[in-house]
Design an enzyme around this catalytic site. Sequence first.
Site, PDB file in Angstrom:
ATOM      1  N   ASP A 272     -22.227  -3.445  58.219  1.00 24.09           N
ATOM      2  CA  ASP A 272     -23.432  -4.286  58.194  1.00 24.09           C
ATOM      3  C   ASP A 272     -23.326  -5.367  59.284  1.00 24.09           C
ATOM      4  OD1 ASP A 272     -25.882  -5.321  57.572  1.00 24.09           O
ATOM      5  OD2 ASP A 272     -25.320  -6.140  55.624  1.00 24.09           O
TER       6      ASP A 272
ATOM      7  N   HIS B 266     -31.431  -1.201  50.500  1.00 17.72           N
ATOM      8  CA  HIS B 266     -30.892  -2.557  50.328  1.00 17.72           C
ATOM      9  C   HIS B 266     -31.410  -3.026  48.970  1.00 17.72           C
ATOM     10  CE1 HIS B 266     -30.515  -6.956  51.733  1.00 17.72           C
ATOM     11  NE2 HIS B 266     -31.268  -7.026  50.640  1.00 17.72           N
TER      12      HIS B 266
HETATM   13 ZN   LIG Z   1     -29.070  -5.272  53.680  1.00 15.07          ZN
HETATM   14 ZN   LIG Z   2     -27.964  -4.705  57.036  1.00 12.79          ZN
END
Ligand SMILES: [Zn+2]
Ligand SMILES: [Zn+2]
Length: 447
Positions: free
Chosen positions: A321, A195
């Site tokens: 996500d 991320h």
């Molecule tokens: Zn993320």
């Molecule tokens: Zn995530």
Amino acid sequence: MAAPALVHSDGSAANLLVREVHVLDPREGLDGPADVLIGNGLITQVAQPGTLSPKEHIEIVEGRGRHLLPAFVDPHVHLRSPGQEHKEDFETGTRAAAAGGFGLVIAMPNTDPVLDCAPLLRSAREAASREARVPVGFLGAITRGSNGVELTEMAELRGAGALGFTDDGRPVSDAGLLRKALRYQRLCGGVLTLHEEDPSLSRGGSMHEGAVSAALGIGGIPTVSESTILARDAELAGYEQGRVHFQHLSCESSVRAVAAAKERGFLISAEVTPHHLLMTDEHVRELDTRMKMNPPLAAESDRMALIEGLRSGVIDCVATDHAPHARHEKEVPFEQAPMGTTGLETAFAALYTELVLPGTIELSLLVERMTAGAGLFELPTPRIEIGETANVTIVDLQSEWVAGEHGWESRSENCCFAGRRLRGRVLMTIAAGSVAFRERAFSVVSA
Ligand SMILES: [Zn+2]
Ligand SMILES: [Zn+2]
């Protein structure tokens, strides 16, 4: 003995004949009508349409006017268990997955507690093996508590079944620590899944930094928060020859950085979400907290670059996500709301409606990108091939529906596509040889 990569609760093996369905599997070169026989959970025959006749104990499914596709794979979901079951759990999260045509999902470890050691990972896998309707793979954390300070015992996590490692929700800011993680990754295998965000640039921001954030007077997150650290980490991955997967690309400069690193032969891959492919910061104007996610929805030029990246293969796969939050958590002022949207139940229909129907990308490419996540994590890709375990989804591409009109399978309803009119409905999902989802109105011809 190494732990199996995927866990799910055992359902009964499917026995059904799908008659005269349009079979589409780009990897197998299949794109046309066929009869498909699934026996004892395996694909046992793919034959000329109208040639297979029903046998005893075989359910007949009318496939005419419908498509049979390899079941989708989502390499990035938040199932919230352990610790946040008021948002989601293995049962509801995988029910949402199956309802969206997904036959395999990979769960993030930023739960409560964070899955940062082998015993915690083992107990999460045990829970999933009782509750999950579709196979679930797990990532372990890169750092203890995902706090970015001290590495986890990565080899032990691998031994307990981790497909790789991520501190998703947060970046690994310390370059030296990430370098160390890359070295361990080379030793113990798996994928370092990142991320990308520079907190010194994103801090105080609730949305994309641009004209809309300026007009609304809301703190912005510049795209360089993602792309500068992504470029750094691509460079580190190349230097250490580590295997890195970049999560939820959101902007043009990140697509460029991934393209440049791939050209140099680095072992990297990347994913993009349906919301970043289909929405921009213009959608934030109403301050609907369902539009608040991390990374934030960016500019139209970013969206165009992401679509082009997906088409060209610079971006390898789609990931939702899926990030469930309870209603009371999201029903607060925009700046205080947690980041994240659910996405499993709308991903295929939203992308089909907005990208395939207008002719921006081909259906076969969408299917390829919605299944490619498996191979990236060294898992078998769902295929429509005789002898394979049945991992398929049946969709009606004519069917129109309004997202969320009949509620959600997910425990949470913070879906950024809620209320949108979509085309393409999942009627049935068979995962690991068992029926994981069947649309209520989708009945069988006979049994
Ligand atoms: Zn993320
Ligand atoms: Zn995530």
